[in-house]
Scaffold this motif. Structure first.
Motif, PDB file in Angstrom:
ATOM      1  N   LEU A 140       0.827  -1.208   0.000  1.00 51.52           N
ATOM      2  CA  LEU A 140       0.000   0.000   0.000  1.00 51.52           C
ATOM      3  C   LEU A 140       0.861   1.258   0.000  1.00 51.52           C
ATOM      4  O   LEU A 140       0.564   2.229  -0.704  1.00 51.52           O
ATOM      5  CB  LEU A 140      -0.946   0.001   1.201  1.00 51.52           C
ATOM      6  CG  LEU A 140      -2.091  -1.001   1.146  1.00 51.52           C
ATOM      7  CD1 LEU A 140      -2.865  -0.990   2.453  1.00 51.52           C
ATOM      8  CD2 LEU A 140      -3.001  -0.718  -0.022  1.00 51.52           C
ATOM      9  N   PHE A 141       1.932   1.249   0.773  1.00 51.90           N
ATOM     10  CA  PHE A 141       2.811   2.412   0.839  1.00 51.90           C
ATOM     11  C   PHE A 141       3.478   2.658  -0.514  1.00 51.90           C
ATOM     12  O   PHE A 141       3.527   3.791  -0.996  1.00 51.90           O
ATOM     13  CB  PHE A 141       3.871   2.225   1.927  1.00 51.90           C
ATOM     14  CG  PHE A 141       4.844   3.362   2.003  1.00 51.90           C
ATOM     15  CD1 PHE A 141       4.465   4.572   2.560  1.00 51.90           C
ATOM     16  CD2 PHE A 141       6.127   3.232   1.496  1.00 51.90           C
ATOM     17  CE1 PHE A 141       5.348   5.630   2.621  1.00 51.90           C
ATOM     18  CE2 PHE A 141       7.018   4.282   1.545  1.00 51.90           C
ATOM     19  CZ  PHE A 141       6.633   5.493   2.113  1.00 51.90           C
ATOM     20  N   ILE A 142       3.954   1.615  -1.148  1.00 45.61           N
ATOM     21  CA  ILE A 142       4.604   1.763  -2.452  1.00 45.61           C
ATOM     22  C   ILE A 142       3.594   2.232  -3.495  1.00 45.61           C
ATOM     23  O   ILE A 142       3.884   3.110  -4.314  1.00 45.61           O
ATOM     24  CB  ILE A 142       5.282   0.441  -2.869  1.00 45.61           C
ATOM     25  CG1 ILE A 142       6.492   0.184  -1.951  1.00 45.61           C
ATOM     26  CG2 ILE A 142       5.715   0.463  -4.324  1.00 45.61           C
ATOM     27  CD1 ILE A 142       7.103  -1.180  -2.102  1.00 45.61           C
ATOM     28  N   GLY A 143       2.379   1.686  -3.449  1.00 45.85           N
ATOM     29  CA  GLY A 143       1.333   2.145  -4.361  1.00 45.85           C
ATOM     30  C   GLY A 143       0.998   3.608  -4.140  1.00 45.85           C
ATOM     31  O   GLY A 143       0.823   4.369  -5.098  1.00 45.85           O
ATOM     32  N   PHE A 185       1.172   9.185  -6.220  1.00 47.50           N
ATOM     33  CA  PHE A 185       1.411  10.602  -6.045  1.00 47.50           C
ATOM     34  C   PHE A 185       2.637  11.086  -6.809  1.00 47.50           C
ATOM     35  O   PHE A 185       2.710  12.254  -7.183  1.00 47.50           O
ATOM     36  CB  PHE A 185       1.469  10.970  -4.568  1.00 47.50           C
ATOM     37  CG  PHE A 185       0.109  10.961  -3.953  1.00 47.50           C
ATOM     38  CD1 PHE A 185      -0.824  11.920  -4.295  1.00 47.50           C
ATOM     39  CD2 PHE A 185      -0.256   9.967  -3.087  1.00 47.50           C
ATOM     40  CE1 PHE A 185      -2.091  11.896  -3.768  1.00 47.50           C
ATOM     41  CE2 PHE A 185      -1.531   9.933  -2.549  1.00 47.50           C
ATOM     42  CZ  PHE A 185      -2.450  10.905  -2.891  1.00 47.50           C
ATOM     43  N   ASP A 186       3.573  10.186  -7.092  1.00 50.20           N
ATOM     44  CA  ASP A 186       4.692  10.566  -7.949  1.00 50.20           C
ATOM     45  C   ASP A 186       4.178  10.821  -9.361  1.00 50.20           C
ATOM     46  O   ASP A 186       4.585  11.777 -10.023  1.00 50.20           O
ATOM     47  CB  ASP A 186       5.756   9.474  -7.952  1.00 50.20           C
ATOM     48  CG  ASP A 186       7.011   9.906  -8.674  1.00 50.20           C
ATOM     49  OD1 ASP A 186       7.540  10.995  -8.332  1.00 50.20           O
ATOM     50  OD2 ASP A 186       7.462   9.192  -9.583  1.00 50.20           O
ATOM     51  N   LYS A 187       3.258   9.991  -9.808  1.00 51.06           N
ATOM     52  CA  LYS A 187       2.651  10.181 -11.130  1.00 51.06           C
ATOM     53  C   LYS A 187       1.853  11.487 -11.163  1.00 51.06           C
ATOM     54  O   LYS A 187       1.916  12.239 -12.138  1.00 51.06           O
ATOM     55  CB  LYS A 187       1.751   8.994 -11.462  1.00 51.06           C
ATOM     56  CG  LYS A 187       1.410   8.861 -12.922  1.00 51.06           C
ATOM     57  CD  LYS A 187       0.741   7.529 -13.187  1.00 51.06           C
ATOM     58  CE  LYS A 187       1.802   6.637 -13.764  1.00 51.06           C
ATOM     59  NZ  LYS A 187       1.338   5.445 -14.394  1.00 51.06           N
ATOM     60  N   VAL A 213       0.755  19.189   0.992  1.00 53.35           N
ATOM     61  CA  VAL A 213       1.523  18.348   1.909  1.00 53.35           C
ATOM     62  C   VAL A 213       2.047  17.116   1.178  1.00 53.35           C
ATOM     63  O   VAL A 213       3.208  16.722   1.350  1.00 53.35           O
ATOM     64  CB  VAL A 213       0.674  17.949   3.139  1.00 53.35           C
ATOM     65  CG1 VAL A 213       1.396  16.920   3.990  1.00 53.35           C
ATOM     66  CG2 VAL A 213       0.336  19.180   3.970  1.00 53.35           C
ATOM     67  N   GLN A 214       1.223  16.514   0.334  1.00 58.21           N
ATOM     68  CA  GLN A 214       1.647  15.333  -0.422  1.00 58.21           C
ATOM     69  C   GLN A 214       2.778  15.682  -1.388  1.00 58.21           C
ATOM     70  O   GLN A 214       3.757  14.931  -1.509  1.00 58.21           O
ATOM     71  CB  GLN A 214       0.474  14.727  -1.189  1.00 58.21           C
ATOM     72  CG  GLN A 214      -0.529  14.062  -0.290  1.00 58.21           C
ATOM     73  CD  GLN A 214      -1.769  13.621  -1.039  1.00 58.21           C
ATOM     74  OE1 GLN A 214      -2.015  14.056  -2.160  1.00 58.21           O
ATOM     75  NE2 GLN A 214      -2.559  12.763  -0.419  1.00 58.21           N
ATOM     76  N   ARG A 215       2.644  16.817  -2.088  1.00 53.18           N
ATOM     77  CA  ARG A 215       3.713  17.230  -3.005  1.00 53.18           C
ATOM     78  C   ARG A 215       5.004  17.485  -2.240  1.00 53.18           C
ATOM     79  O   ARG A 215       6.077  17.060  -2.653  1.00 53.18           O
ATOM     80  CB  ARG A 215       3.304  18.493  -3.772  1.00 53.18           C
ATOM     81  CG  ARG A 215       2.384  18.252  -4.921  1.00 53.18           C
ATOM     82  CD  ARG A 215       2.254  19.480  -5.813  1.00 53.18           C
ATOM     83  NE  ARG A 215       1.859  20.678  -5.095  1.00 53.18           N
ATOM     84  CZ  ARG A 215       0.605  21.064  -4.904  1.00 53.18           C
ATOM     85  NH1 ARG A 215      -0.380  20.352  -5.380  1.00 53.18           N
ATOM     86  NH2 ARG A 215       0.347  22.171  -4.246  1.00 53.18           N
TER      87      ARG A 215
END
Length: 152
Positions: free
Chosen positions: A18-21, A26-28, A70-72
């Protein structure tokens, strides 16, 4: 009957997946941002200028109420931290990873992943630096709330 070790292993595997997904998604999203390359170039120029002057950059934390910002910020700090560590700049790399841990919604999970992926000496340096990150984050949030009060 399933053994507790098997359940724990399955839970760890699911959490890691889940963490890697989450990171990939969010990288995409970040790469699809039209201003991504411009912001990346600006950040690299600022880092290069700070490195050449010997000064550390003051991190500008995002508004913690803005989930996307925050995610960025989280992804940028993780990426920059990894790049600096790969380049051999442990001090600044650990600082950026510490910033990412500070804004992370689940810092314990992130620390577990970092403990498994970082060299032990780098991870210990990160753990030592974490207490210094929280006051900077709180100061940034207080400054942001003061500026919001000034606008009204």
């Amino acid at each position: 009957m399933v053994s507790p070790k098997a359940v724990l292993g399955i839970c760890a595997g699911v959490s890691a997946t889940l963490f890697i997904g989450y990171c990939i998604y969010f990288d995409k999203q970040r790469h699809n941002d039209p201003d991504f390359k411009k912001k990346l170039r600006q950040r690299r120029r600022a880092n290069k200028a700070a490195a050449s002057s010997g000064k550390r950059t003051n991190t500008v934390f995002p508004d913690m109420k803005d989930h996307e910002a925050v995610q960025r910020f989280f992804l940028q700090e993780i990426q920059l931290g990894e790049e600096l560590l790969a380049a051999g700049d442990l001090e600044n790399g650990v600082d950026h990873l510490g910033n990412a841990v500070a804004v992370c919604g689940q810092p314990n999970d992130l620390l577990q992943v970092l403990q498994q992926t970082l060299q032990p000496n780098v991870f210990h340096l990160l753990i030592q630096r974490l207490p210094a990150v929280a006051p900077r984050l709180m100061k940034a949030q207080n400054n942001a709330s003061l500026q919001e009060d000034d606008v009204e």
